[in-house]
Design a protein around this motif. Structure first.
Motif, PDB file in Angstrom:
ATOM      1  N   MET A 259       4.240  -7.166  -2.221  1.00 33.18           N
ATOM      2  CA  MET A 259       5.107  -7.910  -1.301  1.00 33.18           C
ATOM      3  C   MET A 259       4.364  -8.293  -0.028  1.00 33.18           C
ATOM      4  O   MET A 259       4.980  -8.527   1.006  1.00 33.18           O
ATOM      5  N   GLU A 260       3.057  -8.398  -0.136  1.00 31.31           N
ATOM      6  CA  GLU A 260       2.283  -8.714   1.071  1.00 31.31           C
ATOM      7  C   GLU A 260       2.568 -10.128   1.554  1.00 31.31           C
ATOM      8  O   GLU A 260       2.940 -10.341   2.710  1.00 31.31           O
ATOM      9  N   ALA A 261       2.419 -11.104   0.676  1.00 28.77           N
ATOM     10  CA  ALA A 261       2.696 -12.497   1.039  1.00 28.77           C
ATOM     11  C   ALA A 261       4.001 -12.941   0.403  1.00 28.77           C
ATOM     12  O   ALA A 261       5.005 -13.169   1.069  1.00 28.77           O
ATOM     13  N   GLY A 262       3.988 -13.046  -0.932  1.00 28.56           N
ATOM     14  CA  GLY A 262       5.228 -13.314  -1.652  1.00 28.56           C
ATOM     15  C   GLY A 262       5.678 -12.022  -2.308  1.00 28.56           C
ATOM     16  O   GLY A 262       5.486 -10.931  -1.751  1.00 28.56           O
ATOM     17  N   ILE A 263       6.250 -12.146  -3.518  1.00 33.79           N
ATOM     18  CA  ILE A 263       6.639 -10.973  -4.291  1.00 33.79           C
ATOM     19  C   ILE A 263       6.248 -11.236  -5.745  1.00 33.79           C
ATOM     20  O   ILE A 263       6.760 -12.163  -6.383  1.00 33.79           O
ATOM     21  N   TYR A 264       5.326 -10.451  -6.246  1.00 30.44           N
ATOM     22  CA  TYR A 264       4.950 -10.543  -7.658  1.00 30.44           C
ATOM     23  C   TYR A 264       4.538  -9.145  -8.112  1.00 30.44           C
ATOM     24  O   TYR A 264       4.239  -8.260  -7.292  1.00 30.44           O
TER      25      TYR A 264
ATOM     26  N   THR B 250       9.678   5.373  10.733  1.00 26.98           N
ATOM     27  CA  THR B 250      11.007   6.004  10.801  1.00 26.98           C
ATOM     28  C   THR B 250      12.087   4.991  11.194  1.00 26.98           C
ATOM     29  O   THR B 250      13.216   5.057  10.699  1.00 26.98           O
ATOM     30  N   SER B 251      11.738   4.044  12.068  1.00 31.25           N
ATOM     31  CA  SER B 251      12.705   3.009  12.449  1.00 31.25           C
ATOM     32  C   SER B 251      13.059   2.113  11.269  1.00 31.25           C
ATOM     33  O   SER B 251      14.233   1.787  11.045  1.00 31.25           O
ATOM     34  N   GLU B 252      12.030   1.702  10.489  1.00 35.21           N
ATOM     35  CA  GLU B 252      12.273   0.863   9.320  1.00 35.21           C
ATOM     36  C   GLU B 252      12.990   1.645   8.226  1.00 35.21           C
ATOM     37  O   GLU B 252      13.869   1.117   7.535  1.00 35.21           O
ATOM     38  N   LEU B 253      12.639   2.914   8.097  1.00 37.13           N
ATOM     39  CA  LEU B 253      13.240   3.750   7.050  1.00 37.13           C
ATOM     40  C   LEU B 253      14.724   3.995   7.307  1.00 37.13           C
ATOM     41  O   LEU B 253      15.517   4.122   6.369  1.00 37.13           O
ATOM     42  N   SER B 254      15.129   4.043   8.580  1.00 40.17           N
ATOM     43  CA  SER B 254      16.537   4.280   8.908  1.00 40.17           C
ATOM     44  C   SER B 254      17.436   3.115   8.496  1.00 40.17           C
ATOM     45  O   SER B 254      18.657   3.279   8.387  1.00 40.17           O
ATOM     46  N   GLN B 255      16.848   1.939   8.241  1.00 43.04           N
ATOM     47  CA  GLN B 255      17.619   0.762   7.850  1.00 43.04           C
ATOM     48  C   GLN B 255      17.687   0.572   6.336  1.00 43.04           C
ATOM     49  O   GLN B 255      18.241  -0.417   5.856  1.00 43.04           O
ATOM     50  N   ILE B 256      17.123   1.507   5.598  1.00 42.86           N
ATOM     51  CA  ILE B 256      17.104   1.425   4.135  1.00 42.86           C
ATOM     52  C   ILE B 256      18.197   2.321   3.572  1.00 42.86           C
ATOM     53  O   ILE B 256      18.541   3.357   4.145  1.00 42.86           O
TER      54      ILE B 256
ATOM     55  N   SER C 240      11.850  -2.801   5.926  1.00 45.77           N
ATOM     56  CA  SER C 240      13.313  -2.809   5.787  1.00 45.77           C
ATOM     57  C   SER C 240      13.826  -4.126   5.215  1.00 45.77           C
ATOM     58  O   SER C 240      14.923  -4.156   4.624  1.00 45.77           O
ATOM     59  N   LYS C 241      13.063  -5.222   5.353  1.00 46.41           N
ATOM     60  CA  LYS C 241      13.494  -6.523   4.836  1.00 46.41           C
ATOM     61  C   LYS C 241      13.100  -6.724   3.372  1.00 46.41           C
ATOM     62  O   LYS C 241      13.892  -7.228   2.567  1.00 46.41           O
ATOM     63  N   LYS C 242      11.874  -6.328   3.019  1.00 54.95           N
ATOM     64  CA  LYS C 242      11.347  -6.644   1.689  1.00 54.95           C
ATOM     65  C   LYS C 242      11.589  -5.541   0.659  1.00 54.95           C
ATOM     66  O   LYS C 242      11.731  -5.828  -0.531  1.00 54.95           O
ATOM     67  N   LEU C 243      11.606  -4.288   1.085  1.00 53.37           N
ATOM     68  CA  LEU C 243      11.721  -3.205   0.124  1.00 53.37           C
ATOM     69  C   LEU C 243      13.034  -3.219  -0.674  1.00 53.37           C
ATOM     70  O   LEU C 243      13.031  -2.820  -1.837  1.00 53.37           O
TER      71      LEU C 243
END
Length: 414
Positions: A344-349, A276-282, A323-326
Motif C-alpha cells: 500500500m505504499e503508492a497504490g494497493i496491489y 499509537t495515534s494511528e492505531l487508536s483509529q483502527i 489508519s486510512k489504508k490499513l
C-alpha cells in the motif's frame, strides 16, 4: 365696705349671667386644667421623692430637708392654679363685654370648644435595619470563631486517603504524585481539588484522576490508567507501549505478557507516538490481527512500515497513512488464497509470499553480483596501486644510484 363688696358681688353675678354658654364651658375647662396640673405636680413630686429614697445614706439627709419644704409645694401649686383661674376669669369678662357688642362669633371660640386630647408619650422603636445588622454581625463573628477553633484543632488536618483503579501503578505512587502532605488542611483539598487531580496525572500511567470527598475526613482518589497497546521488543526484553504514546523504561517479565500482543521493533519516540495515534483509529478486530510491526523504509517513502499479520500476511503501508489504508486489508483478505504481501505504499496491489521470496532471491543475487563486481574493482584498483608503488620505489632507487655516481666522480676529479 360691706355694701361695696355686695355691690361688687352683684356686678360679678350680673356679668356671669351675661356670659354665653361656650364661655361658661371654657371657664370650666380652665378650672379642670388647673386641677389636672396640680395633680400632675403632686405625682411628679412623689416620683422624685421615690427616686431620692433609693440613693445612698448621704443623700438621705438632703432628702429629709427637701421633704420638709416639699409639702408646701402642692398647696402653692393649687394657689397658683387658683390665681390663674381668677386672672383668666377677669380676662374673659373683659372679652365677653367686647363680644356682647359684636353678635358674630369668632373662629378662635370654636377652637376653644374642643378639648385638647392628651397624648401619651410613645417609646421610640428600634428600626428593623439595625436589628438585622446586629444579627448579621453576631452571626459572622460566631462563624469566624468556629472556623478559627476548627483550624487550630488537630481535626483540621485529619485525612483518610484511599486509591482505587490502580493496576500497573501502586497507591503509594499515586499519593506521591498527588503531592498531598499530612500537614495539609482538609479544606485545602476541597478547595484545590483540580490542582491535586492534575498533579496525579503527572504519573505517565494515569489517564484521568478524580478526588472524591466523603464526610468527615475520607478522600478517595479514583484513577484510570492508560492501556498497553503494544510492546517494544529488544532481544528478550519487552517494554510496554501505552496508548498515550509513552514507552515504559522498565521491562516486564515474560510471565506477565498476554497471550497475544503487538510486537514493535523500533523505539523512536516520535514514531511510536504516531503509531499509537494511528492505531487508536483502527477497529479492534484489525488490531487483534497484527502480530509484528517493523520499519521498512524505501527510496520513496521514509516512514514505510511492514505489518506482519497473525495469518502470515504482510502489509506494507506508510506509518502516517496507516489508519486510512490499513482498513482495506479486511476487504482484500477474502480474495487471497495463500499468504501474500499487500503493498500500500503508492497504490494497493498484492503478491504471494513465494513471489516475494523469488523477488528477494533475485534482489539478493543482484546485490551479491554488485557486491562481487564492486569487490573485484576494488581488488584491481588495489593491484594497480601496488604496481604504481613498486614502480615509484624503483624510480627512487635509480635516482639515488645516479646521485651517488655523480658524487664519486666529483671526488675523483678533485
Amino acid at each position: 365696705m360691706s355694701k361695696d363688696k355686695k355691690n361688687e358681688g352683684k356686678e360679678i353675678l350680673e356679668e356671669f349671667k351675661e356670659l354665653s354658654e361656650w364661655q361658661k364651658r371654657n371657664q370650666e375647662y380652665l378650672k379642670k386644667k388647673a386641677e389636672e396640673e396640680a395633680a400632675l405636680a403632686e405625682e411628679k413630686e412623689k416620683e422624685r421623692q421615690a427616686r431620692m429614697a433609693s440613693k445612698s445614706e448621704k443623700s438621705d439627709e438632703t432628702e429629709d430637708q427637701e421633704s420638709e419644704s416639699d409639702p408646701k409645694d402642692p398647696k402653692s401649686a393649687k394657689e397658683d392654679a387658683k390665681e390663674k383661674v381668677e386672672k383668666s376669669e377677669d380676662v374673659k369678662k373683659e372679652v365677653s363685654k367686647k363680644e356682647s357688642k359684636s353678635k358674630e362669633p369668632k373662629k378662635e371660640d370654636k377652637k376653644a370648644d374642643k378639648k385638647p386630647v392628651k397624648e401619651k408619650p410613645v417609646k421610640p422603636k428600634i428600626p428593623g435595619v439595625h436589628i438585622w445588622r446586629a444579627i448579621s454581625i453576631l452571626f459572622l463573628s460566631l462563624l469566624l470563631l468556629v472556623v478559627s477553633a476548627y483550624l487550630l484543632s488537630p481535626y483540621a488536618t485529619m485525612k483518610d486517603i484511599r486509591v482505587e483503579g490502580t493496576v500497573q501503578t501502586t497507591a503509594d505512587d499515586i499519593r506521591q504524585a498527588s503531592g498531598i502532605q499530612d500537614s495539609d488542611y482538609t479544606i485545602n483539598l476541597l478547595l484545590d481539588k483540580t490542582k491535586y487531580e492534575e498533579q496525579i496525572k503527572s504519573n505517565y500511567w494515569v489517564e484521568s484522576a478524580q478526588l472524591v470527598y466523603q464526610f468527615p475526613t475520607k478522600f478517595t482518589i479514583k484513577v484510570k490508567e492508560y492501556d498497553i497497546v503494544a510492546y517494544y521488543v529488544s532481544g528478550e526484553s519487552h517494554y510496554p507501549i501505552l496508548s498515550s504514546g509513552q514507552l515504559e523504561t522498565s521491562s516486564v517479565s515474560l510471565v506477565s505478557l498476554p497471550e497475544t500482543y503487538i510486537s514493535v521493533l523500533f523505539n523512536d519516540s516520535e514514531q511510536i507516538k504516531t503509531f499509537t495515534s494511528e492505531l487508536s483509529q483502527i477497529s479492534p478486530e484489525l488490531k487483534s490481527a497484527i502480530q509484528k510491526v517493523e520499519l521498512a523504509p524505501s527510496k520513496v517513502t521514509s516512514d514505510l512500515i511492514r505489518l506482519t499479520m497473525n495469518d502470515s500476511d504482510e502489509v506494507l503501508v506508510p506509518l502516517s497513512e496507516m489508519s486510512k489504508k490499513l482498513p482495506y486489508y479486511s476487504k482484500i483478505k477474502p480474495q487471497l488464497s495463500e499468504p501474500s504481501v499487500i503493498d500500500m505504499e503508492a497504490g494497493i496491489y498484492s503478491y504471494t509470499v513465494a513471489d516475494k521470496l523469488i523477488m528477494e532471491a533475485e534482489e539478493k543475487a543482484k546485490q551479491e553480483a554488485k557486491e562481487a563486481e564492486k569487490k573485484q574493482k576494488e581488488e584491481e584498483k588495489k593491484r594497480l596501486e601496488e604496481q604504481q608503488n613498486k614502480l615509484e620505489e624503483e624510480r627512487k632507487k635509480l635516482e639515488e644510484e645516479g646521485n651517488q655516481n655523480q658524487t664519486t666522480r666529483r671526488s675523483s676529479r678533485r
